[in-house]
Design a protein around this motif. Structure first.
Motif, short mmCIF file in Angstrom:
data_model
loop_
_atom_site.label_atom_id
_atom_site.label_comp_id
_atom_site.label_asym_id
_atom_site.label_seq_id
_atom_site.Cartn_x
_atom_site.Cartn_y
_atom_site.Cartn_z
N ASP A 180 -2.48 14.28 2.89
CA ASP A 180 -1.27 14.43 2.08
C ASP A 180 -0.04 14.43 2.98
O ASP A 180 -0.01 15.13 4.01
CB ASP A 180 -1.31 15.73 1.27
CG ASP A 180 -2.29 15.66 0.11
OD1 ASP A 180 -2.55 14.54 -0.36
OD2 ASP A 180 -2.79 16.71 -0.31
N VAL A 206 2.26 12.51 -1.39
CA VAL A 206 1.38 11.35 -1.60
C VAL A 206 0.24 11.38 -0.58
O VAL A 206 0.35 12.01 0.47
CB VAL A 206 2.17 10.03 -1.47
CG1 VAL A 206 3.08 9.82 -2.66
CG2 VAL A 206 2.98 10.01 -0.19
N GLU A 207 -0.84 10.70 -0.92
CA GLU A 207 -2.04 10.71 -0.07
C GLU A 207 -2.32 9.33 0.52
O GLU A 207 -2.36 8.33 -0.20
CB GLU A 207 -3.26 11.16 -0.89
CG GLU A 207 -4.55 11.21 -0.07
CD GLU A 207 -5.77 11.52 -0.90
OE1 GLU A 207 -6.88 11.12 -0.51
OE2 GLU A 207 -5.60 12.17 -1.97
N TYR A 208 -2.53 9.31 1.83
CA TYR A 208 -2.91 8.09 2.53
C TYR A 208 -4.04 8.42 3.49
O TYR A 208 -3.94 9.39 4.26
CB TYR A 208 -1.74 7.50 3.32
CG TYR A 208 -0.56 7.08 2.46
CD1 TYR A 208 -0.57 5.88 1.76
CD2 TYR A 208 0.56 7.89 2.37
CE1 TYR A 208 0.50 5.50 0.98
CE2 TYR A 208 1.65 7.52 1.59
CZ TYR A 208 1.61 6.33 0.90
OH TYR A 208 2.68 5.96 0.12
N SER A 241 0.82 -1.21 0.00
CA SER A 241 0.00 0.00 0.00
C SER A 241 0.86 1.26 0.00
O SER A 241 0.57 2.24 -0.70
CB SER A 241 -0.93 0.00 1.22
OG SER A 241 -1.85 -1.06 1.15
N TRP A 272 6.83 12.94 0.40
CA TRP A 272 7.23 11.68 -0.21
C TRP A 272 8.16 10.87 0.68
O TRP A 272 8.17 9.62 0.63
CB TRP A 272 7.92 11.95 -1.55
CG TRP A 272 9.15 12.80 -1.41
CD1 TRP A 272 9.22 14.16 -1.44
CD2 TRP A 272 10.50 12.34 -1.19
NE1 TRP A 272 10.52 14.59 -1.25
CE2 TRP A 272 11.32 13.49 -1.10
CE3 TRP A 272 11.08 11.08 -1.07
CZ2 TRP A 272 12.69 13.42 -0.90
CZ3 TRP A 272 12.45 10.99 -0.86
CH2 TRP A 272 13.24 12.16 -0.79
N SER A 320 2.61 1.57 -3.49
CA SER A 320 1.74 1.82 -4.64
C SER A 320 1.51 3.30 -4.87
O SER A 320 1.48 3.77 -6.01
CB SER A 320 0.40 1.10 -4.45
OG SER A 320 -0.32 1.64 -3.36
N ARG A 321 1.35 4.06 -3.79
CA ARG A 321 1.15 5.50 -3.93
C ARG A 321 2.40 6.18 -4.49
O ARG A 321 2.31 7.10 -5.30
CB ARG A 321 0.76 6.12 -2.60
CG ARG A 321 -0.69 5.90 -2.20
CD ARG A 321 -1.61 6.76 -3.04
NE ARG A 321 -2.95 6.80 -2.49
CZ ARG A 321 -4.01 6.18 -2.98
NH1 ARG A 321 -3.88 5.43 -4.07
NH2 ARG A 321 -5.19 6.28 -2.42
N LEU A 349 -5.64 3.15 1.72
CA LEU A 349 -6.04 3.52 0.36
C LEU A 349 -7.55 3.51 0.16
O LEU A 349 -8.02 3.74 -0.96
CB LEU A 349 -5.38 2.55 -0.65
CG LEU A 349 -3.87 2.37 -0.53
CD1 LEU A 349 -3.38 1.37 -1.57
CD2 LEU A 349 -3.14 3.70 -0.66
N ARG A 388 -9.59 1.09 0.00
CA ARG A 388 -10.03 0.01 -0.88
C ARG A 388 -10.71 -1.06 -0.04
O ARG A 388 -10.07 -1.95 0.49
CB ARG A 388 -8.85 -0.57 -1.66
CG ARG A 388 -8.18 0.44 -2.59
CD ARG A 388 -6.93 -0.14 -3.22
NE ARG A 388 -6.26 0.85 -4.06
CZ ARG A 388 -5.05 0.67 -4.60
NH1 ARG A 388 -4.38 -0.46 -4.37
NH2 ARG A 388 -4.50 1.61 -5.34
N GLU A 435 2.56 5.56 -8.14
CA GLU A 435 1.59 6.38 -8.87
C GLU A 435 2.10 7.79 -9.11
O GLU A 435 1.69 8.46 -10.07
CB GLU A 435 0.27 6.44 -8.09
CG GLU A 435 -0.51 5.14 -8.10
CD GLU A 435 -1.71 5.18 -7.17
OE1 GLU A 435 -1.97 6.27 -6.58
OE2 GLU A 435 -2.40 4.15 -7.03
N THR A 436 3.00 8.28 -8.26
CA THR A 436 3.54 9.64 -8.43
C THR A 436 4.77 9.69 -9.33
O THR A 436 5.30 10.78 -9.57
CB THR A 436 3.90 10.26 -7.07
OG1 THR A 436 4.98 9.50 -6.47
CG2 THR A 436 2.70 10.28 -6.15
#
Length: 317
Positions: free
Chosen positions: A228, A222-224, A32, A231, A35-36, A281, A283, A39-40
């Motif tokens: 925000d 990044v966002e969790y 998890s 990094w 993955s973020r 995330l 999900r 994505e960046t």
């Protein structure tokens, strides 16, 4: 005396289970967090190299202290350390990411997590430890649980090259469990991990230098869980928690539980990955995945029940 020995064995096993679950949770969080970053703009190779490099920086000095000047242990166990660093650390990571570039993550993970079966076969062939019926039943139940957790019932396409890479990751994972549980080396767990992380980091860095493992990083936030963060925050957690802590307590668990039991408890990493994807995330897991996690846990319990009990100590006369 027999009661005292049984109590010590029970305490050692309980501690081993706790450490193994903690290790599985740490490893399960990594997906998890990574993955973020990916994505960046980070490449998987860059995330893994940074993760292992940070872990090596933290664990290596502690390893030096734990050795207490017994540098001959490193020389004497050079092959074991190289095996651990190249296969269990660098090899498993490189093969897994090579697999997921050619096939879906779910089947790649399922193939990699056949490692407990490989450990059972190794112990049977090498040490004559034939698996008991409960062990086989637990393995089957855990495998069914993995299928549900990874949501593989909808049908997937398998790429032959991807399958081969995933099998390579499985070999690396099996080596991790077998080497971690070996107490004959005399190496403290933290020393094995520290030396192995250094070897693994150097190996992955070399793969990056020759272009086999693409390296690219980014400094985007990044966002969790709706917040925000900079990094470097997830990067630090990846290095300190999901690598340094997870590897050290994983080896300590292997020493207490043995490679077979530790490898099956490690299957909880997949369920932990689903849980952290939910928490970090957003999900939400489907009911079948929750059922799969319960089946994996049930499989671990059956494997434990199938473990041979130590012979009682004969009182001295």
């Amino acid at each position: 005396m027999q009661r005292g020995a049984a109590a010590r064995d029970g305490s050692r096993t309980a501690a081993g289970f706790g450490l193994a679950v903690l290790s599985a949770a740490g490893f399960g969080m990594s997906g998890s967090l990574a993955s973020r970053l990916i994505e960046t703009g980070w490449t998987p190779g860059a995330v893994v190299l940074a993760r292992l490099g940070l872990a090596a920086l933290v664990v290596a000095p502690v390893s030096a202290v734990a050795l207490r000047g017994r540098w001959n242990l490193l020389r004497r166990n050079g092959f074991v350390i190289a095996l651990y660093g190249l296969l269990a650390v660098a090899g498993a990571q490189f093969c897994y990411f090579s697999a997921v570039t050619r096939m879906q993550v779910g089947p790649a993970l399922l193939i990699e997590y056949t490692a407990p079966a490989a450990v059972v076969v190794w112990l049977w062939a090498r040490h004559g430890q034939r698996p008991r019926p409960l062990t086989l039943a637990g393995a089957a139940l855990a495998a069914l649980g993995l299928v549900l957790v990874l949501d593989l019932l909808s049908g997937v396409d398998l790429d032959p090259a991807g399958v081969l890479w995933a099998l390579g990751a499985m070999v690396g994972a099996a080596v991790y469990f077998i080497v971690s549980a070996d107490e004959d080396t005399g190496l403290p767990p933290v020393a094995l991990v520290g030396a192995g992380l250094v070897v693994g980091t150097l190996a992955l860095g070399l793969l990056g230098l020759v272009g086999l493992l693409p390296m690219r990083a980014a400094t985007t936030s990044v966002e969790y869980a709706g917040a925000d963060v900079a990094w470097w925050v997830p990067l630090l957690v990846l290095g300190l928690v999901t690598a340094a802590l997870a590897y050290v307590v994983g080896v300590a668990a292997g020493r207490r539980l043995g490679s077979r039991m530790a490898s099956f408890v490690a299957l909880l990493e997949v369920a932990a990955g689903v849980l952290f994807a939910w928490l970090l995330l957003a999900r939400c897991p489907a009911p079948c995945r929750l059922l799969g996690g319960a089946l994996v846990l049930g499989g671990v319990v059956l494997v434990k029940l199938g473990e041979p009990r130590p012979a009682p100590e004969t009182p001295a006369t």
